[in-house]
Design a protein around this motif. Structure first.
Motif, PDB file in Angstrom:
ATOM      1  N   LEU A   5      20.885  61.636 -36.194  1.00 28.19           N
ATOM      2  CA  LEU A   5      22.283  61.210 -36.280  1.00 28.19           C
ATOM      3  C   LEU A   5      22.512  59.923 -35.482  1.00 28.19           C
ATOM      4  N   CYS A   6      21.909  59.839 -34.314  1.00 24.05           N
ATOM      5  CA  CYS A   6      22.037  58.621 -33.502  1.00 24.05           C
ATOM      6  C   CYS A   6      21.497  57.413 -34.262  1.00 24.05           C
ATOM      7  N   THR A   7      20.361  57.602 -34.931  1.00 23.99           N
ATOM      8  CA  THR A   7      19.768  56.511 -35.706  1.00 23.99           C
ATOM      9  C   THR A   7      20.694  56.075 -36.833  1.00 23.99           C
ATOM     10  N   ILE A   8      21.326  57.035 -37.491  1.00 21.38           N
ATOM     11  CA  ILE A   8      22.275  56.718 -38.569  1.00 21.38           C
ATOM     12  C   ILE A   8      23.483  55.977 -38.008  1.00 21.38           C
ATOM     13  N   MET A  65      23.100  52.309 -37.451  1.00 19.23           N
ATOM     14  CA  MET A  65      23.034  51.457 -38.639  1.00 19.23           C
ATOM     15  C   MET A  65      24.405  51.186 -39.241  1.00 19.23           C
ATOM     16  N   CYS A  66      25.443  51.780 -38.693  1.00 26.61           N
ATOM     17  CA  CYS A  66      26.786  51.598 -39.237  1.00 26.61           C
ATOM     18  C   CYS A  66      27.426  50.331 -38.678  1.00 26.61           C
ATOM     19  N   GLY A  67      28.287  49.740 -39.474  1.00 28.61           N
ATOM     20  CA  GLY A  67      28.858  48.449 -39.119  1.00 28.61           C
ATOM     21  C   GLY A  67      28.156  47.346 -39.889  1.00 28.61           C
ATOM     22  N   SER A  76      33.497  45.980 -41.399  1.00 25.40           N
ATOM     23  CA  SER A  76      33.336  47.157 -40.549  1.00 25.40           C
ATOM     24  C   SER A  76      32.573  46.743 -39.301  1.00 25.40           C
ATOM     25  N   ARG A  77      33.147  46.982 -38.147  1.00 23.80           N
ATOM     26  CA  ARG A  77      32.562  46.499 -36.900  1.00 23.80           C
ATOM     27  C   ARG A  77      31.846  47.626 -36.166  1.00 23.80           C
ATOM     28  N   TYR A  78      30.728  47.282 -35.549  1.00 20.10           N
ATOM     29  CA  TYR A  78      29.910  48.273 -34.855  1.00 20.10           C
ATOM     30  C   TYR A  78      30.695  48.981 -33.758  1.00 20.10           C
ATOM     31  N   SER A  79      31.373  48.212 -32.920  1.00 19.60           N
ATOM     32  CA  SER A  79      32.025  48.812 -31.758  1.00 19.60           C
ATOM     33  C   SER A  79      33.145  49.763 -32.165  1.00 19.60           C
ATOM     34  N   ARG A  80      33.903  49.397 -33.196  1.00 20.20           N
ATOM     35  CA  ARG A  80      34.969  50.296 -33.644  1.00 20.20           C
ATOM     36  C   ARG A  80      34.388  51.525 -34.327  1.00 20.20           C
ATOM     37  N   SER A  81      33.300  51.349 -35.055  1.00 21.36           N
ATOM     38  CA  SER A  81      32.659  52.496 -35.704  1.00 21.36           C
ATOM     39  C   SER A  81      32.186  53.508 -34.673  1.00 21.36           C
ATOM     40  N   SER A  82      31.655  53.015 -33.565  1.00 21.00           N
ATOM     41  CA  SER A  82      31.167  53.914 -32.518  1.00 21.00           C
ATOM     42  C   SER A  82      32.278  54.804 -31.990  1.00 21.00           C
ATOM     43  N   THR A  88      27.762  60.802 -29.666  1.00 25.30           N
ATOM     44  CA  THR A  88      28.034  59.372 -29.467  1.00 25.30           C
ATOM     45  C   THR A  88      28.118  59.021 -27.991  1.00 25.30           C
ATOM     46  N   ARG A  89      28.729  59.883 -27.217  1.00 23.70           N
ATOM     47  CA  ARG A  89      28.845  59.596 -25.783  1.00 23.70           C
ATOM     48  C   ARG A  89      27.494  59.679 -25.081  1.00 23.70           C
ATOM     49  N   GLY A  90      26.552  60.379 -25.683  1.00 22.96           N
ATOM     50  CA  GLY A  90      25.232  60.532 -25.071  1.00 22.96           C
ATOM     51  C   GLY A  90      24.180  59.602 -25.636  1.00 22.96           C
ATOM     52  N   CYS A  91      24.604  58.607 -26.434  1.00 19.97           N
ATOM     53  CA  CYS A  91      23.668  57.644 -27.035  1.00 19.97           C
ATOM     54  C   CYS A  91      23.980  56.251 -26.487  1.00 19.97           C
ATOM     55  N   PRO A  92      23.356  55.854 -25.382  1.00 16.78           N
ATOM     56  CA  PRO A  92      23.699  54.576 -24.732  1.00 16.78           C
ATOM     57  C   PRO A  92      23.543  53.359 -25.637  1.00 16.78           C
ATOM     58  N   GLN A  93      22.523  53.366 -26.522  1.00 13.62           N
ATOM     59  CA  GLN A  93      22.299  52.200 -27.384  1.00 13.62           C
ATOM     60  C   GLN A  93      23.481  51.933 -28.316  1.00 13.62           C
ATOM     61  N   LEU A  94      24.259  52.969 -28.584  1.00 13.62           N
ATOM     62  CA  LEU A  94      25.399  52.836 -29.492  1.00 13.62           C
ATOM     63  C   LEU A  94      26.526  52.014 -28.872  1.00 13.62           C
ATOM     64  N   TRP A  95      26.464  51.832 -27.564  1.00 13.88           N
ATOM     65  CA  TRP A  95      27.573  51.197 -26.845  1.00 13.88           C
ATOM     66  C   TRP A  95      27.171  49.866 -26.218  1.00 13.88           C
ATOM     67  N   THR A  96      26.224  49.184 -26.819  1.00 17.42           N
ATOM     68  CA  THR A  96      25.745  47.934 -26.218  1.00 17.42           C
ATOM     69  C   THR A  96      26.263  46.682 -26.927  1.00 17.42           C
ATOM     70  N   LEU A  97      27.007  46.845 -28.022  1.00 19.79           N
ATOM     71  CA  LEU A  97      27.511  45.694 -28.770  1.00 19.79           C
ATOM     72  C   LEU A  97      29.016  45.802 -28.971  1.00 19.79           C
ATOM     73  N   ILE A  98      29.720  44.753 -28.574  1.00 19.02           N
ATOM     74  CA  ILE A  98      31.149  44.617 -28.862  1.00 19.02           C
ATOM     75  C   ILE A  98      31.301  43.458 -29.835  1.00 19.02           C
ATOM     76  N   ASP A  99      31.665  43.753 -31.075  1.00 17.83           N
ATOM     77  CA  ASP A  99      31.855  42.703 -32.079  1.00 17.83           C
ATOM     78  C   ASP A  99      33.289  42.755 -32.587  1.00 17.83           C
ATOM     79  N   ILE A 100      34.020  41.685 -32.358  1.00 18.32           N
ATOM     80  CA  ILE A 100      35.447  41.664 -32.656  1.00 18.32           C
ATOM     81  C   ILE A 100      35.853  40.289 -33.185  1.00 18.32           C
ATOM     82  N   ALA A 101      37.093  40.207 -33.664  1.00 19.80           N
ATOM     83  CA  ALA A 101      37.703  38.907 -33.961  1.00 19.80           C
ATOM     84  C   ALA A 101      38.461  38.509 -32.696  1.00 19.80           C
TER      85      ALA A 101
END
Length: 369
Positions: A11-14, A17-19, A46-52, A66-79
């Motif tokens: 699930l973390c791997t999936i 890949m979102c965003g 679709s933005r990675y940070s909002r998807s997370s 999600t809270r236990g997957c640190p790699q999921l929280w390393t990118l902030i992509d916004i306008a």
């Protein structure tokens, strides 16, 4: 539901890949496959940070995952930051387990804002930027594209260049392209680069060196202050031809160089790059991407690039003999060659054929024309 039977790791791997990937942040950048600012998207990507953040709203298990997957929280992509982006940034800071972070801001597709909306936007952005500045030591990448309708960059960026020197000590990659900046001194751009220059880890730099609103080149003020000798990737938009060879001479560790070379008068027909007496040795350069001038002959004659394996030319003459001489002198073998011609020029096909037949291209794997 079958998805609830998937193991946590899958699930973390999936989720990772979102965003949608924003190709404006690619480097080296293939400008021919990136939408121009005038080509507005039909919908917001679709933005990675909002998807997370949204994944955590699905169910309690997904929230825990999600809270236990640190790699999921390393990118902030916004306008431009909105309230939900401040929430996402706080979650990134809390859940990324001190991993290096990346901030990518792309406001190129924004529409004109009313005074009221601009005020709200500015206030939200300042709150966001204060959080970024508070965690200055965490950022490995900060890439900012602020376009025509971005309100007052000098104010929005102030929290970043108001921090003590050396605060962004982990910064490896930085991009600053503030087309919205209408300050005659380009204060926001200069302030950001002065701040980022405090990072001894900085290796990749991309910048807009020409203030189109004021007609001012900020090359000396920006690039002149950077630790160029340690850069491995450099992209410069609208650099003057007389600065190109000096710039390469000061960047001996470059692995990738991308430049749009232009002149104050807008002429691009002649080779205005100065001749150097002795070829500049760029022993690590692998990628060379050039555009803006019709001729780059003096550059080809003035560099030695033994590891060069990719050459891109956009709206430039091919000059097969000079390119072959450069490759032969360097004992280099190209693996990829791209030639973009927006306007048909006589003799270009023959030059291309001559270049493709030369010994230095026997290892060529990719050719784009």
């Amino acid at each position: 539901c079958p998805i609830h039977k998937l193991p946590t790791e899958l699930l973390c791997t999936i989720f990772l890949m979102c965003g949608e990937t924003n190709r404006i942040f690619d480097y080296p950048q293939d400008e021919r496959v990136i939408a121009r600012p005038t080509e507005r998207p039909r919908r917001q990507p679709s933005r990675y940070s909002r998807s997370s953040v949204l994944f955590g709203y699905v169910c309690s298990r997904w929230l825990t995952i999600t809270r236990g997957c640190p790699q999921l929280w390393t990118l902030i992509d916004i306008a431009m930051p909105e309230a939900c982006d401040i929430v996402a940034l706080k979650l990134c800071l809390d859940n990324s387990a001190k991993l290096p972070l990346s901030l990518r801001m792309d406001d190129r597709f924004s529409s004109p804002r009313s005074e009221e909306k601009s005020a709200i936007c500015s206030a939200t952005c300042l709150r966001f930027m204060n959080l970024v500045a508070f965690a200055a030591h965490r950022w490995a990448e900060i890439s900012i594209f602020w376009a025509e309708y971005t309100p007052r960059p000098i104010i929005l960026a102030a929290p970043l260049f108001s921090v003590p020197a050396g605060s962004f000590r982990s910064l490896v990659r930085a991009t600053v392209d503030l087309s919205a900046e209408r300050d005659s001194n380009s204060s926001a751009s200069k302030g950001l680069w002065r701040t980022f220059n405090g990072s001894t880890a900085l290796r990749t730099v991309r910048l807009q060196s020409y203030d189109q609103w004021q007609g001012v080149y900020i090359y000396v003020a920006v690039l002149g202050s950077l630790r160029l000798q340690s850069l491995t990737s450099l992209g410069v938009k609208d650099v003057l031809p007389e600065h190109v060879m000096d710039l390469l001479k000061r960047c001996p560790a470059l692995e990738s160089f991308q430049a749009v070379v232009s002149t104050a008068l807008g002429s691009n027909k002649g080779d205005l790059i100065p001749i150097v007496k002795k070829p500049i040795s760029l022993s690590q350069l692998k990628v060379l991407i050039l555009s803006g001038q019709r001729s780059f002959g003096n550059l080809f004659k003035g560099i030695k690039v033994p590891l060069l394996n990719r050459l891109d030319l956009s709206n430039a003459g091919v000059q097969a003999d000079l390119i072959e001489d450069m490759l032969t002198r360097s004992n280099a073998q190209l693996r990829m060659l791209s030639i973009w011609q927006g306007v048909k020029h006589d003799g270009v096909p023959k030059e291309i054929m001559a270049l493709l037949r030369c010994a230095a291209l026997r290892q060529l794997k990719i050719f784009r024309y």
